[in-house]
Design a protein around this motif. Sequence first.
Motif, PDB file in Angstrom:
ATOM      1  N   ARG A  68       0.602  -1.217  -0.232  1.00 19.90           N
ATOM      2  CA  ARG A  68      -0.262   0.164  -0.051  1.00 19.90           C
ATOM      3  C   ARG A  68       1.496   1.250  -0.206  1.00 19.90           C
ATOM      4  NH1 ARG A  68      -4.204   1.643   3.463  1.00 19.90           N
ATOM      5  NH2 ARG A  68      -5.702   3.848   2.920  1.00 19.90           N
ATOM      6  N   TRP A  69       2.037   1.219   0.574  1.00 22.06           N
ATOM      7  CA  TRP A  69       2.949   2.364   1.174  1.00 22.06           C
ATOM      8  C   TRP A  69       3.781   2.312   0.382  1.00 22.06           C
ATOM      9  CZ3 TRP A  69      -0.892   5.633   2.462  1.00 22.06           C
ATOM     10  CH2 TRP A  69      -1.550   5.560   3.516  1.00 22.06           C
ATOM     11  N   GLU A  70       4.089   1.713  -0.141  1.00 20.04           N
ATOM     12  CA  GLU A  70       6.180   1.566  -0.612  1.00 20.04           C
ATOM     13  C   GLU A  70       5.636   0.699  -2.005  1.00 20.04           C
ATOM     14  OE1 GLU A  70       8.964   2.939  -1.824  1.00 20.04           O
ATOM     15  OE2 GLU A  70       8.633   3.936   0.016  1.00 20.04           O
ATOM     16  N   PRO A  71       5.545   1.303  -2.675  1.00 20.95           N
ATOM     17  CA  PRO A  71       5.166   1.392  -4.404  1.00 20.95           C
ATOM     18  C   PRO A  71       6.776   0.868  -5.309  1.00 20.95           C
ATOM     19  CG  PRO A  71       5.331   3.111  -4.347  1.00 20.95           C
ATOM     20  CD  PRO A  71       4.679   2.874  -3.071  1.00 20.95           C
ATOM     21  N   PRO A  98      12.967   2.239  -8.607  1.00 22.17           N
ATOM     22  CA  PRO A  98      12.836   3.660  -8.070  1.00 22.17           C
ATOM     23  C   PRO A  98      11.860   4.590  -8.764  1.00 22.17           C
ATOM     24  CG  PRO A  98      14.932   3.026 -10.332  1.00 22.17           C
ATOM     25  CD  PRO A  98      14.019   1.523  -9.640  1.00 22.17           C
ATOM     26  N   ASN A  99      11.079   4.729  -9.700  1.00 18.48           N
ATOM     27  CA  ASN A  99       9.962   5.343  -9.903  1.00 18.48           C
ATOM     28  C   ASN A  99       8.313   4.964 -10.238  1.00 18.48           C
ATOM     29  OD1 ASN A  99      11.705   7.423 -10.666  1.00 18.48           O
ATOM     30  ND2 ASN A  99      12.254   6.050 -12.312  1.00 18.48           N
ATOM     31  N   ALA A 100       8.568   4.235  -9.552  1.00 13.96           N
ATOM     32  CA  ALA A 100       6.830   3.028  -9.169  1.00 13.96           C
ATOM     33  C   ALA A 100       6.129   4.344  -8.491  1.00 13.96           C
ATOM     34  CB  ALA A 100       6.826   2.114  -8.223  1.00 13.96           C
ATOM     35  N   HIS A 101       6.544   5.305  -7.606  1.00 12.85           N
ATOM     36  CA  HIS A 101       5.589   6.329  -6.983  1.00 12.85           C
ATOM     37  C   HIS A 101       5.039   7.163  -8.439  1.00 12.85           C
ATOM     38  CE1 HIS A 101       9.600   7.973  -6.991  1.00 12.85           C
ATOM     39  NE2 HIS A 101       9.318   9.636  -7.291  1.00 12.85           N
ATOM     40  N   THR A 102       6.096   7.432  -9.235  1.00 11.89           N
ATOM     41  CA  THR A 102       5.497   7.963 -10.587  1.00 11.89           C
ATOM     42  C   THR A 102       4.471   6.892 -11.672  1.00 11.89           C
ATOM     43  OG1 THR A 102       6.874   7.504 -11.939  1.00 11.89           O
ATOM     44  CG2 THR A 102       7.375   9.896 -10.693  1.00 11.89           C
TER      45      THR A 102
END
Length: 129
Positions: A68-71, A98-102
Motif C-alpha cells: 500500500r505505502w511503498e511502491p 525507483p520510479n514506481a511512485h510516478t
Amino acid sequence: MDLNHDTGGAVEGWAHVVQSIQTILSTRINARVFRREYGSEVPALVDAPMNEENVLALYVAVAEALERWEPRFELTDVRVKGAATGAITMTLTGNHRPNAHTGDLTTVADENQTIRVLRDRVDNWSVAA
C-alpha cells in the motif's frame, strides 16, 4: 529526495526506500493525525508471542503495508528466523522500482534488494539494508 531522519541531510535512491520502509513498519495505524490509515500493524504485534499464528500475522502486516505505502519496493520473499527465542529477524527480499511512485513500474536490472527487520528481546523494531 527527502530528509534523512538521523542526520537531517538529504536522502534519495535506495537509502530513501529503506528509510520509508522503516517509517511505515514502525508507525502504528491511526498514529498520524492527518493520515490515520498510514502505517502498519507491525507495532501492534510487538507484545504478541511469536508463535506460528502471530508470525503469519507479521508476514501479512508487512506485505500489506509495503504494497500500500511503498511502491518502490516490490516484495518477492519473506523469511523469519528466531521466532521461538523472541528476538526475530525478518528478511525481506524484493525488487527496487525507483520510479514506481510516478507510475513507472520498471525494475532496476539486477537490483534485487534485501532488508532486515529486527525485533530484539525488549520489543524494539528496527530496519536495516
